[in-house]
Motif scaffolding. Sequence first.
Motif, mmCIF file in Angstrom:
data_model
loop_
_atom_site.group_PDB
_atom_site.id
_atom_site.type_symbol
_atom_site.label_atom_id
_atom_site.label_comp_id
_atom_site.label_asym_id
_atom_site.label_seq_id
_atom_site.Cartn_x
_atom_site.Cartn_y
_atom_site.Cartn_z
ATOM 1 N N PHE A 145 0.927 -1.185 -0.031
ATOM 2 C CA PHE A 145 0.191 0.010 0.044
ATOM 3 C C PHE A 145 0.935 1.349 -0.109
ATOM 4 O O PHE A 145 0.584 2.267 -0.609
ATOM 5 C CB PHE A 145 -1.003 -0.002 1.289
ATOM 6 C CG PHE A 145 -1.381 1.365 1.472
ATOM 7 C CD1 PHE A 145 -2.521 1.803 0.868
ATOM 8 C CD2 PHE A 145 -1.094 2.062 2.569
ATOM 9 C CE1 PHE A 145 -3.269 3.186 0.756
ATOM 10 C CE2 PHE A 145 -1.366 3.583 2.721
ATOM 11 C CZ PHE A 145 -2.515 3.624 2.053
ATOM 12 N N VAL A 146 1.834 1.112 0.897
ATOM 13 C CA VAL A 146 2.697 2.530 1.014
ATOM 14 C C VAL A 146 3.326 2.809 -0.270
ATOM 15 O O VAL A 146 3.254 3.803 -0.823
ATOM 16 C CB VAL A 146 3.795 2.474 2.263
ATOM 17 C CG1 VAL A 146 4.743 3.481 2.011
ATOM 18 C CG2 VAL A 146 2.947 2.342 3.457
ATOM 19 N N LEU A 147 4.028 1.610 -0.851
ATOM 20 C CA LEU A 147 4.632 1.569 -2.062
ATOM 21 C C LEU A 147 3.865 2.395 -3.269
ATOM 22 O O LEU A 147 4.204 3.167 -4.172
ATOM 23 C CB LEU A 147 5.417 0.585 -2.537
ATOM 24 C CG LEU A 147 6.504 0.138 -1.564
ATOM 25 C CD1 LEU A 147 6.991 -1.374 -1.985
ATOM 26 C CD2 LEU A 147 7.474 0.982 -1.536
ATOM 27 N N LYS A 148 2.348 1.763 -3.427
ATOM 28 C CA LYS A 148 1.551 2.325 -4.252
ATOM 29 C C LYS A 148 1.448 3.803 -4.020
ATOM 30 O O LYS A 148 1.110 4.771 -4.820
ATOM 31 C CB LYS A 148 0.255 1.447 -4.184
ATOM 32 C CG LYS A 148 -0.708 1.957 -5.201
ATOM 33 C CD LYS A 148 -2.010 0.945 -4.891
ATOM 34 C CE LYS A 148 -3.144 1.235 -5.646
ATOM 35 N NZ LYS A 148 -4.362 0.441 -5.550
ATOM 36 N N ALA A 149 0.944 4.229 -2.867
ATOM 37 C CA ALA A 149 0.813 5.601 -2.474
ATOM 38 C C ALA A 149 1.835 6.452 -2.783
ATOM 39 O O ALA A 149 1.562 7.394 -3.395
ATOM 40 C CB ALA A 149 0.287 5.490 -0.950
ATOM 41 N N ILE A 150 2.760 6.051 -2.783
ATOM 42 C CA ILE A 150 4.065 6.900 -3.024
ATOM 43 C C ILE A 150 4.181 7.024 -4.547
ATOM 44 O O ILE A 150 4.633 8.150 -5.007
ATOM 45 C CB ILE A 150 5.595 6.391 -2.408
ATOM 46 C CG1 ILE A 150 5.390 6.832 -0.831
ATOM 47 C CG2 ILE A 150 6.444 7.235 -3.011
ATOM 48 C CD1 ILE A 150 6.561 5.794 -0.066
ATOM 49 N N ASP A 151 3.978 6.137 -5.104
ATOM 50 C CA ASP A 151 4.186 6.075 -6.813
ATOM 51 C C ASP A 151 2.878 6.673 -7.304
ATOM 52 O O ASP A 151 3.070 7.473 -8.418
ATOM 53 C CB ASP A 151 4.007 4.497 -7.129
ATOM 54 C CG ASP A 151 4.525 4.638 -8.600
ATOM 55 O OD1 ASP A 151 5.505 5.308 -9.173
ATOM 56 O OD2 ASP A 151 4.255 3.601 -9.269
ATOM 57 N N LYS A 152 1.780 6.476 -6.839
ATOM 58 C CA LYS A 152 0.658 6.791 -7.333
ATOM 59 C C LYS A 152 -0.784 7.127 -6.460
ATOM 60 O O LYS A 152 -1.445 6.464 -6.259
ATOM 61 C CB LYS A 152 -0.090 5.783 -8.579
ATOM 62 C CG LYS A 152 0.845 5.740 -9.614
ATOM 63 C CD LYS A 152 0.165 4.879 -10.695
ATOM 64 C CE LYS A 152 1.384 4.565 -11.901
ATOM 65 N NZ LYS A 152 1.474 3.369 -12.580
ATOM 66 N N PRO A 153 -0.286 8.271 -5.835
ATOM 67 C CA PRO A 153 -1.429 8.582 -4.582
ATOM 68 C C PRO A 153 -2.719 8.738 -5.069
ATOM 69 O O PRO A 153 -3.732 8.570 -4.519
ATOM 70 C CB PRO A 153 -0.830 9.863 -4.004
ATOM 71 C CG PRO A 153 0.082 10.450 -4.985
ATOM 72 C CD PRO A 153 0.669 9.265 -5.688
ATOM 73 N N ASP A 163 0.520 6.502 9.725
ATOM 74 C CA ASP A 163 2.118 6.404 10.102
ATOM 75 C C ASP A 163 3.065 5.754 9.139
ATOM 76 O O ASP A 163 4.162 6.383 8.938
ATOM 77 C CB ASP A 163 2.255 5.900 11.573
ATOM 78 C CG ASP A 163 1.896 6.790 12.769
ATOM 79 O OD1 ASP A 163 1.320 7.920 12.179
ATOM 80 O OD2 ASP A 163 1.844 6.091 13.672
ATOM 81 N N ALA A 164 2.806 4.669 8.565
ATOM 82 C CA ALA A 164 3.314 4.036 7.496
ATOM 83 C C ALA A 164 3.563 4.849 6.380
ATOM 84 O O ALA A 164 4.701 5.052 5.649
ATOM 85 C CB ALA A 164 2.908 2.712 7.394
ATOM 86 N N LEU A 165 2.670 5.382 5.786
ATOM 87 C CA LEU A 165 2.834 6.439 4.407
ATOM 88 C C LEU A 165 3.339 7.372 4.715
ATOM 89 O O LEU A 165 4.285 7.936 4.118
ATOM 90 C CB LEU A 165 1.269 6.624 3.977
ATOM 91 C CG LEU A 165 1.247 7.426 2.649
ATOM 92 C CD1 LEU A 165 2.084 6.867 1.730
ATOM 93 C CD2 LEU A 165 0.070 7.616 2.101
ATOM 94 N N ALA A 166 3.352 8.147 6.119
ATOM 95 C CA ALA A 166 4.096 9.336 6.453
ATOM 96 C C ALA A 166 5.718 8.874 6.432
ATOM 97 O O ALA A 166 6.393 9.667 6.044
ATOM 98 C CB ALA A 166 3.827 9.955 7.738
#
Length: 179
Positions: free
Chosen positions: A121-129, A152-155
Motif C-alpha cells: 500500500f505504501v509503495l503504491k501510495a508513494i508511486d501513484k497517490p 504513520d506508515a505512509l508518512a
Amino acid sequence: MALLKTVHPDEAEGKVAEFYQQIDGAVGYIPEAFHLFSVSPDLLDGQMATMAYMASHPTISPTFIAMLRYLVSGKYRNAFCIGFNEAALVNAGVNQEALRQSLIHPEMIPLPEHEKTLMLFVLKAIDKPANISEKDIEALHQAGWTDRDIYDALAAGAHHAATDVLFNAFKVASSLKTD
C-alpha cells in the motif's frame, strides 16, 4: 562531498551535535550522508522526531521501517540508503538475496502477510497517490491495521522519499562503514 556545506561531527554544536551523538549511538558511526541534515538545524528537529517516533512505534516493527526505507530508496536509486538499510536488514537476519529480489518485485518482500499488505500500500501510495481508494484502506483494516498505523506508515515512506530526493539532489556521499 555534498553540494552544500555541511558540519563535520568534530565541529558540531547544539542540535547538530546531539543528532550526531544519537546516530553514532544507534549505528556505531556517523555516515557522511547524514551530514546533510546539519545544513538546517531547525529542520533537523523534525528529522530527529520522526526517526525517534518510528523507531519506537507501538505496532510497526523496526524491520518493516528498514524494509520500507530500502524499497523507497530502490525506487529513488539512492545508493547510500539502499546499502545502509540492506546491511542493517541482513545483520538482523533477513536473507540478502530475498531483499534484492524485492527491489525488482516488491510483492516478494520477506515480511509476514499483514505487513506485506501495508508495505505494498505504501509503495503504491508513494508511486501513484491518486490511485488509492477506499478498497485499499478496507484491505488494510482487514489485515489488522488501524488508521493511525496506515497514516504513520505512509508518512514514514513519504518522509523517506523526500530524504532520498535531498540526498540525490545534493550529491551526498555514499559512505558505508565497512570495518
